[in-house]
Scaffold this active site. Structure first.
Site, PDB file in Angstrom:
ATOM      1  N   ARG A 141       0.811  -1.230   0.000  1.00  0.00           N
ATOM      2  CA  ARG A 141       0.000   0.000   0.000  1.00  0.00           C
ATOM      3  C   ARG A 141       0.840   1.274   0.000  1.00  0.00           C
ATOM      4  O   ARG A 141       0.457   2.284   0.592  1.00  0.00           O
ATOM      5  CB  ARG A 141      -0.960   0.042   1.210  1.00  0.00           C
ATOM      6  CG  ARG A 141      -1.895  -1.102   1.304  1.00  0.00           C
ATOM      7  CD  ARG A 141      -2.927  -1.171   0.186  1.00  0.00           C
ATOM      8  NE  ARG A 141      -3.619  -2.419   0.298  1.00  0.00           N
ATOM      9  CZ  ARG A 141      -3.238  -3.535  -0.353  1.00  0.00           C
ATOM     10  NH1 ARG A 141      -2.220  -3.530  -1.182  1.00  0.00           N
ATOM     11  NH2 ARG A 141      -3.901  -4.654  -0.190  1.00  0.00           N
ATOM     12  N   SER A 183     -10.024   0.021   4.309  1.00  0.00           N
ATOM     13  CA  SER A 183      -9.277  -0.149   5.560  1.00  0.00           C
ATOM     14  C   SER A 183      -8.786   1.207   6.049  1.00  0.00           C
ATOM     15  O   SER A 183      -8.233   1.982   5.271  1.00  0.00           O
ATOM     16  CB  SER A 183      -8.068  -1.054   5.332  1.00  0.00           C
ATOM     17  OG  SER A 183      -8.497  -2.321   4.909  1.00  0.00           O
ATOM     18  N   GLU A 253      -4.011   4.064   6.345  1.00  0.00           N
ATOM     19  CA  GLU A 253      -4.060   3.725   4.922  1.00  0.00           C
ATOM     20  C   GLU A 253      -4.914   4.785   4.214  1.00  0.00           C
ATOM     21  O   GLU A 253      -4.607   5.201   3.103  1.00  0.00           O
ATOM     22  CB  GLU A 253      -4.664   2.326   4.733  1.00  0.00           C
ATOM     23  CG  GLU A 253      -4.684   1.910   3.267  1.00  0.00           C
ATOM     24  CD  GLU A 253      -4.999   0.434   3.076  1.00  0.00           C
ATOM     25  OE1 GLU A 253      -4.567  -0.399   3.901  1.00  0.00           O
ATOM     26  OE2 GLU A 253      -5.688   0.123   2.098  1.00  0.00           O
TER      27      GLU A 253
HETATM   28  C1  LIG Z   1     -15.357  -0.551   0.544  1.00  0.00           C
HETATM   29  C2  LIG Z   1     -13.903  -0.348   0.157  1.00  0.00           C
HETATM   30  C3  LIG Z   1     -13.067  -1.433   0.094  1.00  0.00           C
HETATM   31  C4  LIG Z   1     -11.703  -1.269  -0.260  1.00  0.00           C
HETATM   32  N1  LIG Z   1     -10.885  -2.357  -0.280  1.00  0.00           N
HETATM   33  C5  LIG Z   1      -9.594  -2.199  -0.647  1.00  0.00           C
HETATM   34  C6  LIG Z   1      -8.713  -3.332  -0.724  1.00  0.00           C
HETATM   35  O1  LIG Z   1      -9.095  -4.468  -0.481  1.00  0.00           O
HETATM   36  N2  LIG Z   1      -7.422  -3.130  -1.109  1.00  0.00           N
HETATM   37  C7  LIG Z   1      -6.959  -1.892  -1.399  1.00  0.00           C
HETATM   38  O2  LIG Z   1      -5.773  -1.761  -1.742  1.00  0.00           O
HETATM   39  N3  LIG Z   1      -7.752  -0.796  -1.311  1.00  0.00           N
HETATM   40  C8  LIG Z   1      -9.053  -0.926  -0.952  1.00  0.00           C
HETATM   41  N4  LIG Z   1      -9.861   0.175  -0.869  1.00  0.00           N
HETATM   42  C9  LIG Z   1      -9.304   1.504  -1.133  1.00  0.00           C
HETATM   43  C10 LIG Z   1      -9.463   1.948  -2.594  1.00  0.00           C
HETATM   44  O3  LIG Z   1     -10.263   1.039  -3.306  1.00  0.00           O
HETATM   45  C11 LIG Z   1      -8.103   2.036  -3.288  1.00  0.00           C
HETATM   46  O4  LIG Z   1      -7.151   2.769  -2.541  1.00  0.00           O
HETATM   47  C12 LIG Z   1      -8.229   2.705  -4.657  1.00  0.00           C
HETATM   48  O5  LIG Z   1      -6.991   2.599  -5.264  1.00  0.00           O
HETATM   49  C13 LIG Z   1      -8.611   4.172  -4.564  1.00  0.00           C
HETATM   50  O6  LIG Z   1      -8.731   4.713  -5.876  1.00  0.00           O
HETATM   51  P1  LIG Z   1      -9.374   6.151  -6.085  1.00  0.00           P
HETATM   52  O7  LIG Z   1      -9.402   6.444  -7.534  1.00  0.00           O
HETATM   53  O8  LIG Z   1     -10.673   6.239  -5.382  1.00  0.00           O
HETATM   54  O9  LIG Z   1      -8.273   7.090  -5.386  1.00  0.00           O
HETATM   55  P2  LIG Z   1      -8.479   8.288  -4.349  1.00  0.00           P
HETATM   56  O10 LIG Z   1      -9.079   7.758  -3.091  1.00  0.00           O
HETATM   57  O11 LIG Z   1      -9.153   9.433  -4.994  1.00  0.00           O
HETATM   58  O12 LIG Z   1      -6.947   8.678  -4.077  1.00  0.00           O
HETATM   59  C14 LIG Z   1      -6.087   7.794  -3.370  1.00  0.00           C
HETATM   60  C15 LIG Z   1      -4.647   8.310  -3.484  1.00  0.00           C
HETATM   61  O13 LIG Z   1      -4.227   8.208  -4.846  1.00  0.00           O
HETATM   62  C16 LIG Z   1      -3.784   9.456  -5.334  1.00  0.00           C
HETATM   63  N5  LIG Z   1      -4.158   9.526  -6.755  1.00  0.00           N
HETATM   64  C17 LIG Z   1      -5.392   9.402  -7.297  1.00  0.00           C
HETATM   65  N6  LIG Z   1      -5.340   9.477  -8.641  1.00  0.00           N
HETATM   66  C18 LIG Z   1      -4.044   9.658  -8.965  1.00  0.00           C
HETATM   67  C19 LIG Z   1      -3.337   9.827 -10.199  1.00  0.00           C
HETATM   68  N7  LIG Z   1      -3.956   9.838 -11.392  1.00  0.00           N
HETATM   69  N8  LIG Z   1      -1.995  10.005 -10.150  1.00  0.00           N
HETATM   70  C20 LIG Z   1      -1.336  10.009  -8.963  1.00  0.00           C
HETATM   71  N9  LIG Z   1      -1.936   9.858  -7.773  1.00  0.00           N
HETATM   72  C21 LIG Z   1      -3.286   9.683  -7.769  1.00  0.00           C
HETATM   73  C22 LIG Z   1      -4.469  10.498  -4.450  1.00  0.00           C
HETATM   74  O14 LIG Z   1      -3.711  11.705  -4.382  1.00  0.00           O
HETATM   75  C23 LIG Z   1      -4.488   9.774  -3.110  1.00  0.00           C
HETATM   76  O15 LIG Z   1      -3.228   9.910  -2.467  1.00  0.00           O
HETATM   77  C24 LIG Z   1     -11.221   0.027  -0.531  1.00  0.00           C
HETATM   78  C25 LIG Z   1     -12.097   1.148  -0.478  1.00  0.00           C
HETATM   79  C26 LIG Z   1     -13.423   0.958  -0.134  1.00  0.00           C
HETATM   80  C27 LIG Z   1     -14.331   2.166  -0.099  1.00  0.00           C
END
Ligand SMILES: Cc1cc2nc3c(=O)[nH]c(=O)nc-3n(C[C@H](O)[C@H](O)[C@H](O)COP(=O)(O)OP(=O)(O)OC[C@H]3O[C@@H](n4cnc5c(N)ncnc54)[C@H](O)[C@@H]3O)c2cc1C
Length: 261
Positions: A141, A183, A253
């Protein structure tokens, strides 16, 4: 520069945050002093965030080129899975259970158990050009990515697996249904954040409408109208108690977004 008004109390998966204008990234132009967000599934946004930016729809694409897969960073994981199913491509089945866009997944090295987005990555394209996987540091992560990712290229292996898809569905069956950001804390080496939160008596603990879930203690859930401050209070309480009782520093996280952090 175009912008888009986002209400984070509706847009973010944890349903917390203000209504703000977010700059749109188009034609690879990245405005200075802005923080990138994806689909806000892993963030907790305060009422006073720094200037934010988001990729426009031009970065939502996926195409197969010879033996590699090119995916735009605004592409949702679900779309990647559908494409892989249709084209019989292996190793992306787990993305069906990870809400978010490719950009967020790459930054977080998102994954499920040993299945992580970096596993089959070849290269990413950022504002400073193409970077090979070997030029990026990554672990559980975390990555050294500190620029906006526009797109990425992955290795392609044949063999979409409905069995693996089903296995990931099963793994998710014990997750809380209330809004959350996934998480809350990373698992410390050799232990589980959920176990530690439970051991210090915080499973099910509320602060206002925020709570460490009864279903899975490492999920900080919004039971309806929860605030940034309530969420932060619980996060600090868990970190303090786990440090006191186990001498372990719980690391968030969830990405906390505030102009003072
Ligand atoms: C119900 C639920 C279950 C989940 N289960 C998991 C799991 O099992 N495993 C897991 O790893 N995660 C899990 N997550 C977290 C989430 O799915 C991941 O972290 C996912 O990658 C987030 O993507 P996002 O586009 O929403 O990013 P955001 O939440 O919008 O951003 C996350 C981070 O990425 C950065 N970011 C976003 N886009 C870019 C880009 N284009 N370039 C550079 N940086 C960027 C942001 O600045 C921030 O630091 C879960 C979330 C939820 C709500």
């Amino acid at each position: 520069m175009n912008s888009k008004t986002i209400d984070f109390s509706k847009f973010s998966s944890i349903r917390i945050g203000p209504v703000v204008d977010v700059a749109l990234i188009e034609n690879d132009y990245v405005p200075e002093g802005h923080l990138i967000i994806g689909a806000a599934n892993n963030v907790l946004v305060s009422l006073t965030p720094p200037p934010l930016m988001i990729l426009s729809k031009e970065y939502d694409f996926i195409r197969l080129e010879e033996d590699s897969l090119h995916i735009g960073a605004a592409t949702p994981g679900g779309r990647v899975v559908s494409f892989c199913k249709k084209n019989d491509i292996a190793h992306f089945e787990y993305l069906s259970k990870l809400p978010g866009t490719l950009g967020g997944m790459l930054k977080m090295n998102a994954g499920l158990k040993e299945y992580e987005i970096f596993n089959h990555l070849i290269a990413i394209r950022t504002q400073s050009g193409w970077k090979q996987k070997s030029e990026i540091e990554f672990g559980y992560r975390k990555t050294s990515i500190n620029e906006v990712v526009f797109e990425a290229v992955f290795e392609v292996e044949k063999g979409y697996s409905p069995e693996r898809y089903e296995m990931f569905n099963q793994m998710r069956s014990n997750q809380p249904h209330d809004p959350s950001a996934g998480s809350c804390f990373k698992n410390p080496s050799g232990d589980y954040a959920g176990r530690l939160i439970e051991a210090v008596g915080l499973k099910g603990k509320h602060c206002g409408a925020m709570a460490f879930s009864e279903v899975h203690a490492n999920f900080l859930v919004n039971t309806g109208g929860g605030t940034y401050q309530d969420a932060l209070t619980l996060i600090h309480e868990a970190q303090t108690r786990v440090k006191r009782d186990f001498n372990i520093d719980l690391q968030c996280e969830v990405v906390i977004i505030d102009q003072n952090i």
